[in-house]
Design an enzyme around this catalytic site. Sequence first.
Site, PDB file in Angstrom:
ATOM      1  N   SER A 179      34.387  -6.728  24.362  1.00 32.14           N
ATOM      2  CA  SER A 179      34.449  -8.196  25.074  1.00 32.14           C
ATOM      3  C   SER A 179      33.868  -9.206  24.146  1.00 32.14           C
ATOM      4  O   SER A 179      33.892 -10.309  24.160  1.00 32.14           O
ATOM      5  CB  SER A 179      33.682  -8.321  26.695  1.00 32.14           C
ATOM      6  OG  SER A 179      32.390  -7.552  26.226  1.00 32.14           O
ATOM      7  N   HIS A 207      39.981  -7.046  28.993  1.00 27.99           N
ATOM      8  CA  HIS A 207      40.265  -8.266  28.044  1.00 27.99           C
ATOM      9  C   HIS A 207      41.889  -7.883  27.206  1.00 27.99           C
ATOM     10  O   HIS A 207      42.248  -8.784  26.513  1.00 27.99           O
ATOM     11  CB  HIS A 207      39.274  -8.497  27.090  1.00 27.99           C
ATOM     12  CG  HIS A 207      38.118  -8.855  27.492  1.00 27.99           C
ATOM     13  ND1 HIS A 207      37.799  -9.911  27.800  1.00 27.99           N
ATOM     14  CD2 HIS A 207      36.959  -8.210  27.737  1.00 27.99           C
ATOM     15  CE1 HIS A 207      36.715 -10.130  28.312  1.00 27.99           C
ATOM     16  NE2 HIS A 207      36.027  -8.988  28.345  1.00 27.99           N
ATOM     17  N   LYS A 239      40.425 -12.444  34.516  1.00 27.36           N
ATOM     18  CA  LYS A 239      40.750 -12.886  33.205  1.00 27.36           C
ATOM     19  C   LYS A 239      42.200 -13.350  33.062  1.00 27.36           C
ATOM     20  O   LYS A 239      42.403 -14.350  33.608  1.00 27.36           O
ATOM     21  CB  LYS A 239      40.115 -11.961  32.358  1.00 27.36           C
ATOM     22  CG  LYS A 239      38.656 -11.688  32.540  1.00 27.36           C
ATOM     23  CD  LYS A 239      37.969 -10.606  31.933  1.00 27.36           C
ATOM     24  CE  LYS A 239      36.438 -10.954  31.851  1.00 27.36           C
ATOM     25  NZ  LYS A 239      35.749  -9.425  31.786  1.00 27.36           N
TER      26      LYS A 239
HETATM   27  C1  LIG Z   1      34.478  -9.209  32.715  1.00 23.95           C
HETATM   28  C2  LIG Z   1      34.344  -7.661  32.167  1.00 23.95           C
HETATM   29  C3  LIG Z   1      33.916  -6.765  33.588  1.00 23.95           C
HETATM   30  C4  LIG Z   1      33.699  -7.406  34.747  1.00 23.95           C
HETATM   31  O1  LIG Z   1      34.916  -7.654  35.682  1.00 23.95           O
HETATM   32  P1  LIG Z   1      34.405  -8.888  36.706  1.00 23.95           P
HETATM   33  O2  LIG Z   1      35.613  -8.744  37.491  1.00 23.95           O
HETATM   34  O3  LIG Z   1      34.152 -10.242  35.961  1.00 23.95           O
HETATM   35  O4  LIG Z   1      33.273  -8.383  37.505  1.00 23.95           O
HETATM   36  C5  LIG Z   1      33.998  -5.444  33.240  1.00 23.95           C
HETATM   37  N1  LIG Z   1      34.381  -4.810  32.150  1.00 23.95           N
HETATM   38  C6  LIG Z   1      34.844  -5.604  31.132  1.00 23.95           C
HETATM   39  C7  LIG Z   1      34.788  -5.041  29.684  1.00 23.95           C
HETATM   40  C8  LIG Z   1      34.599  -7.088  31.318  1.00 23.95           C
HETATM   41  O5  LIG Z   1      34.839  -7.743  30.188  1.00 23.95           O
END
Ligand SMILES: *Cc1c(COP(=O)(O)O)cnc(C)c1O
Length: 385
Positions: A179, A207, A239
């Site tokens: 990320s 992602h 996302k």
């Molecule tokens: C954003 C993210 C999360 C958390 O997800 P949310 O739905 O925002 O709580 C978990 N793992 C990774 C790799 C992320 O980038």
Amino acid sequence: MLKAFSDIPRVLEERRAQSLYRERTRLDGAQQVHTLIDGRPMLSFCSNDYLGLANHRAIARRLTEAVAAHGTGAGASHLVNGHHAEHEALEDELAAFTGREAALVFSTGYMANLGVISALMGRGDTVVQDKLNHASLIDGSQLSQARLLRYRHNDPIHLEERLKQAQGKCLVVTDGVFSMDGDCAQLKAMSELCQAHGAWLMVDDAHGLGVLGDQGQGLVGQCGLNESDVPLLVGTLGKAFGTAGAFVAGRRSTIDYLLQYARSYIYTTAAPPAVAAATREALVLVEQADDTRAHLNRLIQRFRQGVGQLPFELMPSHTPIQPLLVGSVDAALHLSQGLRERGLLVTAIRPPTVPVGEARLRVTLSAGHSEADIDRLLNTLEDLA
Ligand SMILES: *Cc1c(COP(=O)(O)O)cnc(C)c1O
């Protein structure tokens, strides 16, 4: 560390002095690339809304129709009576999308990771994680009380050393797309190592899903890995999917087990059914978005070529996460501030989110951007360089 409650003001002061004090920018418009931030028009390069679905008409319509039909709140947890037909249909569709037998939908990705790891692992077991894994994965293994071993970022040789040290059940956990760096885990090598050592591989493709691969099948799909190779596949829905929530997909028996034991699934109110309905719409759009992904890839190429002419260091990423490595916290903040004064929002990422000395500007590109938007960012970076 906070030694006494009376130290709170001093700790805050120290954080400020180190330029590490975090503040929120306030969005006054919709989540989209051209928006209003703190009341000012701004072109944003910060969000994880990779396909521009967070403010998509069809998804918004489906959400409001589902609210009209099913109301706003789920009213209870899934195991009481909050489990709605929309949740169940979404789970079936996510299982089909990922080529898994079954899926379980959580309210957030953070909760999915906490629940999955802590349900499967315990004292005497070993969780092996990449150094750069997302905080929710680290927190999940701490909650499980298993022994946590970390390996150097994206280093299968170090991973193998760790696998040899493992005791009890062993779960290897990795981000798919990292990320903060935007690079991809070497999943094929990792899954072979896991199978050789009798470990399970869990991939959090937050992602990658929706962004990589045909029909947006993510890094796991792009690598052609099935549920024997990757028994636990986590995806998030806030996302690329533009809504909210997360899921874990795998064998039916694994999902049935998690439904019994994942505490962050059990002891919380189900997400509003209308959100699940909206995500079902988003899933259809994600699968159909190959042209959108092609546009996004052209923007990534254009950005990387442009930065190549500037005195900034790119990282080895072919995903929409394109960090510019700056180094010092003050330099990163200064650059971010300069961009902001010129109407461009790019967040500076500082320790402890990234290692000390690796402060960066985290540029994220979205299919909502045009080529002119990318050129504006490049030209402004050139002015500031
Ligand atoms: C954003 C993210 C999360 C958390 O997800 P949310 O739905 O925002 O709580 C978990 N793992 C990774 C790799 C992320 O980038």
